[in-house]
Scaffold this motif. Structure first.
Motif, short mmCIF file in Angstrom:
data_model
loop_
_atom_site.label_atom_id
_atom_site.label_comp_id
_atom_site.label_asym_id
_atom_site.label_seq_id
_atom_site.Cartn_x
_atom_site.Cartn_y
_atom_site.Cartn_z
N ALA A 241 0.07 -0.43 12.39
CA ALA A 241 0.74 -1.38 11.48
C ALA A 241 0.29 -2.80 11.76
CB ALA A 241 2.25 -1.24 11.63
N VAL A 242 0.27 -3.18 13.05
CA VAL A 242 -0.07 -4.56 13.41
C VAL A 242 -1.52 -4.87 13.02
CG1 VAL A 242 -0.38 -6.14 15.34
CG2 VAL A 242 1.64 -4.71 15.24
N LEU A 243 -2.42 -3.93 13.31
CA LEU A 243 -3.82 -4.16 12.97
C LEU A 243 -4.03 -4.26 11.47
CD1 LEU A 243 -5.82 -1.94 15.48
CD2 LEU A 243 -5.59 -4.42 15.42
N THR A 244 -3.30 -3.43 10.72
CA THR A 244 -3.43 -3.49 9.27
C THR A 244 -2.98 -4.86 8.75
OG1 THR A 244 -2.94 -1.15 9.17
CG2 THR A 244 -2.80 -2.35 7.12
N ALA A 245 -1.83 -5.33 9.27
CA ALA A 245 -1.34 -6.65 8.86
C ALA A 245 -2.37 -7.72 9.19
CB ALA A 245 -0.02 -6.94 9.56
N PHE A 246 -2.95 -7.61 10.37
CA PHE A 246 -3.95 -8.56 10.82
C PHE A 246 -5.18 -8.55 9.89
CE2 PHE A 246 -7.58 -9.58 13.62
CZ PHE A 246 -7.22 -10.87 13.94
N CYS A 247 -5.61 -7.33 9.51
CA CYS A 247 -6.77 -7.21 8.63
C CYS A 247 -6.49 -7.84 7.27
CB CYS A 247 -7.15 -5.75 8.43
SG CYS A 247 -7.93 -5.03 9.86
N ILE A 248 -5.28 -7.64 6.76
CA ILE A 248 -4.92 -8.24 5.47
C ILE A 248 -5.02 -9.76 5.58
CG2 ILE A 248 -3.07 -8.58 3.81
CD1 ILE A 248 -2.08 -5.79 4.54
N ALA A 249 -4.47 -10.30 6.67
CA ALA A 249 -4.52 -11.75 6.88
C ALA A 249 -5.97 -12.23 6.93
CB ALA A 249 -3.79 -12.11 8.17
#
Lengths: 152, 257
Positions: free
Chosen positions: B231-239
């Motif tokens: 979840a955290v990595l996905t959020a980071f990638c979106i950013a």
């Protein structure tokens, strides 16, 4: 106004439920849970101006409703919860944080970053509290509603 | 009575299918155990992680058997999870013979995913609605519809080419940002931020977050941690995806953003 929000959130959650290939018979309930969660969020914000607390309340109500519907319809909670959580997930928070980071406005960036983390934490607690209620209650309530419906 | 191996492979195969389609670890473990029990296997051990299943049965008997499955983190298919859940209910109430269970399991695995055209359309509708909910006006929502449409088509295309999840999320959010900034350039009244927020919703890690919490709640810390990192990595990638395009735009257009 709140009715329009309800309807649109219903449609949004329903569309996402279709994306995750939820069974056709459950689409209506998927939409319903998402819409109820969002409305609880909006109503809470009217009375008390704290986004994380509103998220906590909304996620808690969402989880309870999902579990109730799940025991009523005899399907996994996951089906309703995954669709219903989407309106509450902090997508805007992720955007704002990265936007202010790019703009080099570190004050705003850390403000929104902290808020996103708080909201995520609130969602975590909401789901945990929702699942902390014993399953027996939901089974009993589900049976009660089932009996009431078949009695009519 | 069926041999241990047959029963165990049915149970593990069902668990595999459940895990692959996005059920939480607790449900998978529970299902595997219940299936084993209903085919009269008393001695067993099952350990499920978010990307693997380990199971053994009847270790003290002649036909001891153990199995390991590797299950990569996949996309969510709620229809299959529901069907498999129904199947395991029927197995547990002993309504289902072993052969029949296998047939039903194969049928469950074959439940089709939403077709590309329909998925793209409903992705558009979803983005459209979320854009409105998060404060966009009607024209913004209309743009978000097309963003969602394009995003889903891109995602389908990328998943066919087995592109890594990082790149998928970065490219997806970059595309959405590109479209909304492009429209903003042509029609300055458009609220591009609302469009972006609405249109990244299909990428936002709602499922990973929810599954992670439920795993933690059931005491499956390792699986919870795997999903939380996801979840955290996905959020980071979106950013990163949104941020990259924004930066380029700012350089090209020069600070009027």
């Amino acid at each position: 106004m709140i009715l329009a929000q309800f309807f649109i959130c219903f449609l949004a959650t329903l569309s996402f439920a279709i994306l995750f290939a939820a069974p056709k018979s459950e689409l209506f309930f998927c939409g319903l849970t998402g819409a109820i969660g969002w409305i609880v969020y909006l109503i809470f914000l009217q009375f008390y101006d704290s986004i994380p607390l509103a998220n906590l309340t909304a996620t808690f109500s969402l989880t309870v409703i999902c579990r109730l519907i799940a025991s009523l319809r005899k399907h996994p909670v996951t089906v309703y919860l995954i669709s219903g959580i989407f309106p509450l997930v902090p997508g805007a928070g992720i955007y704002d944080t990265s936007y202010y980071f790019i703009m080099n406005d570190m004050g705003q960036c850390s403000h929104y970053g902290m808020q996103t983390i708080k909201v995520a934490g609130a969602i975590v607690l909401g789901i945990i509290f929702g699942f902390a209620l014993p399953q027996i209650w939901f089974n009993a309530l589900g049976q009660l509603l089932h009996a009431a419906r078949s009695g009519n | 009575m069926a041999s241990t191996k047959e029963v165990l492979s049915l149970a593990v195969e069902t668990g595999d299918a459940l895990l692959r389609n996005g059920a939480e670890v607790y449900r998978v473990e529970d299902t595997v155990m219940h299936i084993l029990e209903s085919y009269e296997i008393e001695e067993y051990d099952v350990y499920v992680l978010s990307n693997g299943i380990f199971a053994s049965a009847n270790e003290n008997k002649e036909d001891a058997c153990s199995m390991i499955r590797h299950v990569p983190l996949g996309s969510t298919h709620l229809g299959r999870v529901t069907a498999l859940n129904q199947l395991s209910r029927e197995i547990c109430s002993r309504e289902c013979s072993l052969e029949e269970a296998w047939k039903r399991l194969e049928a469950c695995k074959q439940i089709p995913t939403t077709g590309t055209a329909a998925a793209a359309f409903f992705c558009g509708v979803g983005c459209n609605c979320f854009c409105y909910l998060f404060g966009g006006a009607l024209p913004d929502s209309a743009v978000a519809f097309f963003c969602g449409l394009a995003l889903k088509i891109l995602l389908q295309y990328l998943s066919a080419g087995k592109v890594s999840k990082f790149m998928t999320n970065i490219v997806g959010s970059a595309l959405v940002t590109l479209i909304s900034l492009g429209v903003h350039l042509l029609a300055p009244a458009i609220l591009y931020d609302k469009i972006i927020i609405g249109s990244i919703m299909p990428l936002v890690p709602g499922i990973a977050l929810t599954t992670s919490i439920r795993d933690f709640f059931n005491g499956d810390y390792l699986s919870g941690a795997i999903h939380m990192i996801d979840a955290v990595l996905t959020a980071f990638c979106i950013a990163v995806g949104v941020g990259t395009i924004m930066t380029i735009y700012r350089y090209l257009i020069g600070g009027i953003l």
